[in-house]
Write a protein that holds these residues in place. Structure first.
Motif, short mmCIF file in Angstrom:
data_model
loop_
_atom_site.label_atom_id
_atom_site.label_comp_id
_atom_site.label_asym_id
_atom_site.label_seq_id
_atom_site.Cartn_x
_atom_site.Cartn_y
_atom_site.Cartn_z
N LEU A 69 -48.11 7.89 33.31
CA LEU A 69 -46.86 8.55 33.69
C LEU A 69 -47.15 9.83 34.48
O LEU A 69 -46.40 10.16 35.41
CB LEU A 69 -46.01 8.86 32.45
CG LEU A 69 -44.64 9.49 32.73
CD1 LEU A 69 -43.78 8.57 33.59
CD2 LEU A 69 -43.92 9.82 31.43
N ALA A 70 -48.23 10.52 34.16
CA ALA A 70 -48.56 11.77 34.86
C ALA A 70 -48.75 11.55 36.36
O ALA A 70 -48.47 12.45 37.16
CB ALA A 70 -49.83 12.38 34.25
N ASP A 71 -49.21 10.36 36.73
CA ASP A 71 -49.42 10.05 38.15
C ASP A 71 -48.11 9.90 38.92
O ASP A 71 -48.12 9.83 40.15
CB ASP A 71 -50.24 8.76 38.31
CG ASP A 71 -51.66 8.90 37.80
OD1 ASP A 71 -52.12 10.05 37.63
OD2 ASP A 71 -52.31 7.86 37.55
N MET A 72 -47.01 9.84 38.20
CA MET A 72 -45.71 9.60 38.84
C MET A 72 -44.89 10.87 39.03
O MET A 72 -43.74 10.80 39.46
CB MET A 72 -44.92 8.57 38.02
CG MET A 72 -45.63 7.25 37.97
SD MET A 72 -44.84 6.08 36.87
CE MET A 72 -46.17 4.89 36.69
N ARG A 73 -45.48 12.01 38.73
CA ARG A 73 -44.78 13.28 38.94
C ARG A 73 -44.39 13.39 40.41
O ARG A 73 -45.18 13.08 41.29
CB ARG A 73 -45.68 14.44 38.53
CG ARG A 73 -45.05 15.83 38.67
CD ARG A 73 -43.80 16.02 37.83
NE ARG A 73 -44.05 16.07 36.43
CZ ARG A 73 -44.22 17.17 35.71
NH1 ARG A 73 -44.18 18.36 36.30
NH2 ARG A 73 -44.41 17.11 34.41
N GLY A 74 -43.16 13.81 40.67
CA GLY A 74 -42.64 13.87 42.02
C GLY A 74 -41.77 12.67 42.38
O GLY A 74 -41.10 12.67 43.40
#
Length: 198
Positions: A69-74
């Motif tokens: 999920l962290a990779d989806m910030r933005g």
């Protein structure tokens, strides 16, 4: 003595409010000798609008790729908690596929993740085939991801919409047409808003 009565009543109210158990129950988590109480709302959620979405790492049930999920910030992110045994999920998922995924799947600022609760990859693969959905479906062994967002005793289906800043914008429970329509409108509105540039 009369002049002390208001102060005494105030102290009694403070003690009562500190010992009051939140409506809907709670889970208590101990961390470094500090006890934190996580309030569960009347729909079983541990998180609410405005909260930072709890991060997780898992694998795609069909490809085996790592999903963070962290990779989806933005991005605008929709999490859909589901399971093959859930009849309401089977009713909602084709709507998610046609009304949300097919409209936004080519938008690089949008991500939709189906999170299958506590089922092996083989069963999830059959579930995806039966429902005809094409959006990514990830594994959630022991419902650990589910447990970050809701009480593990609570059920699916439920959706969590996360804004570009990583904060929760909307949560849903079960499949209710009016709420679903509102969710579609919220996603459309978030995607129509340009990302903040620094």
């Amino acid at each position: 003595m009369k002049r002390y009565i208001p102060a005494i009543l105030f102290m009694l109210c403070l003690v009562a409010s500190c010992n009051h158990k939140p409506v809907g129950g709670s889970d208590t988590v101990e961390s470094d000798s500090i006890v934190n109480t996580v309030v569960v709302d009347d729909r079983g959620y541990k998180v609410g609008v405005g909260d930072e979405a709890p991060l997780f790492t898992t694998v795609d049930a069909l490809t085996g790729d790592t999903v963070r999920l962290a990779d989806m910030r933005g991005k605008v992110v929709m999490l859909q908690f589901t399971a093959s045994w859930c009849g309401v999920c089977r009713k909602e998922m084709p709507q998610i596929e046609s009304r949300i995924w097919q409209r936004h799947k080519n938008d690089t600022s949008f991500a939709l993740i189906g999170i299958d609760r506590d089922e092996p990859a083989e069963k999830v693969s059959r579930f995806v085939e039966q429902t005809g959905v094409t959006y990514p479906m990830v594994l959630d062994p022991d419902a650990d991801i589910f447990g970050l967002y809701a009480d593990k005793k609570a059920g699916v289906t439920r959706n969590v919409i996360i804004g570009r800043d990583g904060r929760i914008v909307m949560t849903t429970r079960l499949y209710e047409e009016k709420e679903f329509e509102h969710m579609v409108a919220v996603i459309d509105s978030l995607l129509a808003t340009s990302p903040v540039t620094k």
